[in-house]
Each structure stands twice: as C-alpha cells, then as structure tokens.
Design an enzyme around this catalytic site. Structure first.
Site: not given
Length: 482
Positions: A179, A255, A289, A386
């Site tokens: 996906k 992750e 990330c 973040e």
C-alpha cells in the site's frame, strides 16, 4: 517528462495484472512545486483489498518453495533495471514528492542497494544442526517464510521505502500486498512494473494505491491469512495498526516517528559539525524521520556554530526540484506548510530568535524558507514534536550529563547525532542515548547493509542489514531421536 509519466501504470496490480478499481474510482496525484495534477491513479476499495489478499495467499505456497537462488536472481535483475531506469525513477520522485533531482538520484542509488543486498542475503539462509545438551535428541533449526505480508510505505522516500520492505520479503519467500502513500504512488507503481519485468511471478507482489488507506488496510489486517504487517509512518497510525495486529497476533515491523537530537560538544570540529547539521536537517527538506529535530550545542561554541550554520542556510536555494541549482524543494502538501509555520510561530512566541528564514514562500507550490532558530526553550513545540520541515531549533547545554538528559527527554528513539573530536567520548556518550541509530561526526548514516530502526515509541524491528531478512522469517525447530 510527459513520456515518463505516460509510461507509469496508474491502476492496481493484482495477481500480475493491472486493473481499474472495482468501483472505477481514482484520485489525483499533484506536483507539490507547481500544484499541477500529474496523473489520476486507481483508488483501491475493500473489494480490491480482498482480491489482492486472495492473490497473495494463493501464490504463497509456490513462492515460498521457490529456490533461494531463483529469488536472488529476480532481485539482482531488479537491481539492474533500477540502474537502467534511474533517471525515470528520479524524475518521478521529484515530480510527485518535490525533492531536488540530485537528491532523487541519490535515493535511486540508496533504494537500489536494498535489492542488491537482499539478493545476496537470500542465498545465505542460516540454520543449525546440533545435539541437545542431554544427548537425547538431534536438533534441526531452520528458517521459513512468515507468509503473506502487508507493506505500508510513506510518501517521503517513495522508492527506498518500497525496496526496503519488498526486497527482504522477496528474499525470504513471502508474498505481499503493498500500500503506497496517497501523495506519492507513482514511483511505487513504476517500481512494481520493474519487479514484473525482472521476472517476479504473478501474485507475489500486489499493489493497492488508494485515497483511503483504511479502506484497503482494514480488510487485509482482518484476514486470517495475513501473517505480517510492516509500516513506516507516524507513531499514532502505527499504534492503531499494532492494536489491530493483536486480533490475529501478526508479526509486526514498525518504523515510526522521530525527534532526533543533534549534540555538538565544545571540542567538536565546527566545520564537520555544520556539514553534518546541514545534511541531517535539510536532506529531503527535513521531511525525514531521521532528520535532526533538536540542536543542543555547548554554550562555549554556540555563537560560532549558529553563525556558521546561518551562513550555510542563507545559501540554500529554494525552488522547483527540477530547476538547476535548487537545493531545497517544496513541502509535500499545504498542511505541511501550515504545520511548520505553526511550530515556528510557537517557538518565537515562547522567546526564540529567528536567525534565518521563518516564513512560508508565496506559491504556486508548498514552500517554506530554510529556518534557523536560537535560544529555543525546552517547552517549545518544535523541541517536543517532529517538525518534518526545514527548521533547525538551537538550544545550549553546559555539561555532558545535561546533554544526555536533554537528548533523551522524548518518547521517541530513532536517530541521533553527536559531534566531538574525542571518539572515545562519543562512543561512551552513545551508550547513554536511547536511540536505535547514531551518527558520530556524520549527518547521514542510512545504508542497506545497516540495521535501521528505533527504540521506545519510534518502533519495533529492524530493516536492512543482516537483521532485515529475519523480520520476514519464522524459526522452526525439529527434534529427532539420536
């Protein structure tokens, strides 16, 4: 450009064939630098998800029994095709994600290496044979494929995140439903055709782009034939998938989010530290990330470090990634610009100083200036959340203990960066950090041969390295009489 776009499949790949969505639905893929529509892609439905799962489950037995050498040769041919088509793949990534073309070419190199690495790992399947300590049994320990996998990839590295999941699954003998992210499906679709061209049998890799991730992931996660889910993305979404995975006790690789500290000690070579900071912060426009999120600089060198970093950031050229000389492309969508702008405003409101940048750039396109903030307080949102954008917030520290406490003061534990002239000090400091990855005097450390993954709420499992194929294998023990 138009020729490349015309060659990219825009349907669903199910059981080796490209097809429309079951309800005929599509969604638009836009260029974030121009806001122009690049293509309309089939939007998978729950019925399509079940069809893809049927194909993966049907193909699993024969694919799992395929000799490792044959699986390795398919991956090796795929690696060769990636090299042949590197300009097409790089162009696609720049068009749909926005990164400068030079960085997109770098991702082609990085992403291709997973195909080569796991082609080599496929034939190094390990096991063992021994007697039990009591001398009553022979022990045979062997590895076997986990089985059908759901692979969910993010938009920021559309090729590398696909190869990092697909390659070890192929090497281990697992079938897959991939996906890709709604914002950047074209690269994954092109890569899927490449895998078919390399000889991957029908049903082994199925690809389901969709405007609604849950509409396709939900039915697959609930299917008792699924054995594993691998996800790269935000921690909240990963937490939801982990809850769903408990229903069928699925193997999981997660992750997730990051909040990487970058620590500069007083003895650091500041030229090296600034080079590392630029790479760790502005690679992929900060939309990674692993991007340095919080900068902690020893108070004795903070002024010099900020001055040098400011000079470098003022030299960054913002624009369309296809244009010559551009070193910072757009953010991926309008809400990403809104988010970064809000984080900067919050920091300034709490007392931070804007040294460079600080504002969005007028469109068309979703641009934000490379931004350097100093004297950022610990309670500023950009020090806790973040950023996912080209913003570098700097704070200072006095002692090594304070630096370690600041670095670890987050629920995340993915990447970290340390700069010091004393390697022994750096290694000792690394042992105090709660992060799965650490760059010591370097700002980019990802490599197909290295295990990638985090601690705490940054995820579970590892991708790449010797550890990567084990995530797609089950261990089976056979006991036999002597």
């Amino acid at each position: 450009m138009s020729e490349v776009l015309a060659s990219v499949p825009t349907g669903l790949l199910i059981d080796g064939a490209w097809r429309d969505a079951s309800d005929g639905g599509t969604f638009a893929v836009e260029n974030p630098a121009t806001e122009e529509v690049l293509a309309h892609v089939a939007s998978g439905t729950a019925d399509d998800a079940r069809a893809a799962m049927d194909a993966a489950a049907t193909a699993q037995e024969s694919w799992g029994a395929t000799p490792a050498r044959e699986r390795a040769e398919i991956l090796r041919r795929a690696f060769g095709l990636v090299q042949e088509r590197r300009e097409e793949l790089a162009l696609l990534m720049t068009l749909e994600m926005g990164k400068p073309l030079a960085e997109a070419r770098g991702e082609v190199t990085y992403g291709g290496e997973f195909l080569r690495w796991f082609a080599e790992e496929a034939v190094r399947d390990t096991g063992r044979y021994a007697h039990t300590p009591e001398g009553t049994l022979r022990m045979l320990v062997q590895q076997r494929p986990v089985g059908p996998c759901l692979l969910i990839t993010p938009w920021n590295f559309p090729l590398a995140m696909a190869t990092r999941k697909v390659a070890p699954a192929v090497a281990a003998g697992c079938t897959m439903v991939l996906k890709p992210a709604r914002l950047t499906p074209l690269t994954s679709l092109h890569f899927a055709q490449l895998m078919l061209d390399a000889g991957l049998p029908a049903g082994v890799l199925n690809v389901l782009p969709s405007a609604s991730a849950s509409s396709v992931s939900g039915p697959i996660m609930a299917d008792p034939r699924l054995r594993k889910v691998s996800f790269t993305g935000s921690t909240p979404v990963g937490q939801g998938l982990l809850r769903d995975a408990t229903q069928n006790v699925l193997r999981t690789s997660m992750e997730l989010g990051g909040n990487a500290p970058l620590v500069v000690f007083e003895d650091a070579d500041l030229d090296v530290a600034v080079d590392g900071a630029m790479a760790a912060k502005l690679r992929n426009g900060g939309e990674a990330c692993t991007a340095a999120n919080r900068f902690y600089v020893h108070e004795s060198v903070a002024d010099e470090f900020v001055a040098r970093l400011a000079e470098r950031m003022r030299g960054v050229v913002v624009g369309n990634g296809l244009d010559d000389g551009v070193t910072l492309g757009p953010l991926v969508e309008p809400k990403a610009v809104d988010s970064v702008e809000a984080l900067v405003a919050d920091a300034v409101e709490r007392g931070a100083e804007v040294v460079v940048g600080g504002s969005r750039v007028d469109g068309p396109g979703h641009f934000f200036q490379p931004t350097l903030l100093r004297d950022v307080p610990a309670d500023a949102r950009c020090m806790r959340e973040e950023i996912f954008g080209p913003v570098a917030p700097v704070a200072t520290f006095r002692t090594e203990d304070e630096a370690a406490e600041l670095a670890n003061s987050t629920e995340y534990g993915l990447a970290s960066y340390v700069f010091t002239a004393d390697v022994r000090r750096g290694l000792a400091f690394a042992e105090r950090l709660e992060f799965g990855l650490l760059g010591l005097n370097v700002g980019v450390i990802s490599n197909a041969a290295a295990p990638f993954g985090g601690m705490k709420q940054s995820g579970t499992g590892r991708e790449g390295g010797f550890e990567g194929i084990a995530e797609y294998q089950e261990t089976q023990y056979v006991g036999m009489p002597l």
